[in-house]
Design an enzyme around this catalytic site. Structure first.
Site, mmCIF file in Angstrom:
data_model
loop_
_atom_site.group_PDB
_atom_site.id
_atom_site.type_symbol
_atom_site.label_atom_id
_atom_site.label_comp_id
_atom_site.label_asym_id
_atom_site.label_seq_id
_atom_site.Cartn_x
_atom_site.Cartn_y
_atom_site.Cartn_z
ATOM 1 N N VAL A 85 0.913 -1.104 -0.022
ATOM 2 C CA VAL A 85 0.112 -0.001 0.005
ATOM 3 C C VAL A 85 0.691 1.199 0.034
ATOM 4 O O VAL A 85 1.983 1.139 0.686
ATOM 5 C CB VAL A 85 -1.260 -0.034 1.138
ATOM 6 C CG1 VAL A 85 -0.191 0.136 2.455
ATOM 7 C CG2 VAL A 85 -2.082 1.233 1.056
ATOM 8 N N GLY A 90 2.580 14.617 0.188
ATOM 9 C CA GLY A 90 2.781 16.069 -0.260
ATOM 10 C C GLY A 90 4.059 16.026 -0.996
ATOM 11 O O GLY A 90 4.197 17.277 -1.617
ATOM 12 N N HIS A 93 7.378 11.490 -4.264
ATOM 13 C CA HIS A 93 7.539 10.119 -3.692
ATOM 14 C C HIS A 93 6.181 9.055 -4.075
ATOM 15 O O HIS A 93 6.681 7.920 -4.425
ATOM 16 C CB HIS A 93 7.661 10.162 -2.153
ATOM 17 C CG HIS A 93 8.267 8.876 -1.675
ATOM 18 N ND1 HIS A 93 7.328 8.032 -0.971
ATOM 19 C CD2 HIS A 93 9.253 8.339 -1.857
ATOM 20 C CE1 HIS A 93 8.086 6.933 -0.494
ATOM 21 N NE2 HIS A 93 9.002 7.048 -0.925
ATOM 22 N N PHE A 118 -1.190 -8.531 -8.589
ATOM 23 C CA PHE A 118 -0.987 -7.142 -8.248
ATOM 24 C C PHE A 118 -1.944 -6.795 -7.194
ATOM 25 O O PHE A 118 -2.847 -6.492 -7.506
ATOM 26 C CB PHE A 118 -1.059 -6.279 -9.479
ATOM 27 C CG PHE A 118 -0.766 -4.915 -9.140
ATOM 28 C CD1 PHE A 118 0.900 -4.701 -8.882
ATOM 29 C CD2 PHE A 118 -1.467 -3.928 -9.235
ATOM 30 C CE1 PHE A 118 1.241 -3.487 -8.966
ATOM 31 C CE2 PHE A 118 -0.995 -2.569 -8.836
ATOM 32 C CZ PHE A 118 0.410 -2.435 -9.017
ATOM 33 N N ARG A 132 -10.332 -1.063 1.063
ATOM 34 C CA ARG A 132 -9.970 -1.783 0.170
ATOM 35 C C ARG A 132 -9.306 -3.166 0.831
ATOM 36 O O ARG A 132 -8.838 -3.844 -0.125
ATOM 37 C CB ARG A 132 -9.238 -1.331 -0.983
ATOM 38 C CG ARG A 132 -10.132 -0.129 -1.538
ATOM 39 C CD ARG A 132 -9.197 0.840 -2.428
ATOM 40 N NE ARG A 132 -8.605 0.264 -3.690
ATOM 41 C CZ ARG A 132 -7.703 0.396 -4.464
ATOM 42 N NH1 ARG A 132 -6.919 1.710 -4.049
ATOM 43 N NH2 ARG A 132 -7.220 -0.132 -5.509
#
Length: 162
Positions: A85, A90, A93, A118, A132
């Site tokens: 995950v 901000g 990255h 995946f 999720r």
């Protein structure tokens, strides 16, 4: 979030008997423990639903490290599932890690000829990841979906080799 339009992949008796003989590895990142625990539990549940016993679980620090571990595992396993995950922050990255994980895992699958499930969530917020992750109250179970898709693909590829 969208589960709309997802295929209904299931494993009947014949598919379970074929999948049961497959060697399966799950490589999972360690960041965002609650989400990762849900993804891993879903993948393990999906393996059991397909008749796969004792998949090997390997943990790596983050999603960026998934491709190198998946490449090593693909040499010895029929199916690899990558779980991770990445939550937007901000800085750029997020884009770098998401792209590296996606391209790296795609490369592993194509080069090895092995399905790589995946299960890398790319979310704007932690709440989206939780929704999720297949946790109680989640609307989707992406760990289960990732292993089910990879096993289904492995069965399809095996049928092509006939």
């Amino acid at each position: 979030m969208s589960g709309h339009g997802a295929p209904g992949i299931g494993f009947g008796t014949e598919e379970k008997s074929r999948a049961a003989g497959m060697k399966v590895a799950i490589v999972a990142a360690s960041w965002h423990t609650q989400i990762m625990d849900g993804l891993l539990a879903g993948a393990l549940r999906g393996a059991a639903d397909a008749g796969v016993e004792n998949p090997v679980v390997v943990r790596v620090p983050g999603s960026f490290e998934l491709p190198v571990a998946a490449a090593r595992l693909a040499a010895k396993f029929d199916v690899v599932v990558a779980l991770g995950v990445v939550i937007r922050g901000g800085t750029p990255h997020f884009e770098y890690v998401c792209q590296a994980a996606t391209m790296g895992l795609t490369d592993v699958s194509v080069r090895s000829g092995k399905p790589v499930g995946f299960g890398v969530l790319t979310c704007d917020t932690e709440e989206q990841g939780i929704a999720r992750a297949g946790l109680p109250g989640s609307v989707e179970d992406k760990g289960h979906e990732a292993i089910t898709a990879a096993l289904s693909t492995a069965l399809t590829l095996a049928a092509l080799d006939v």
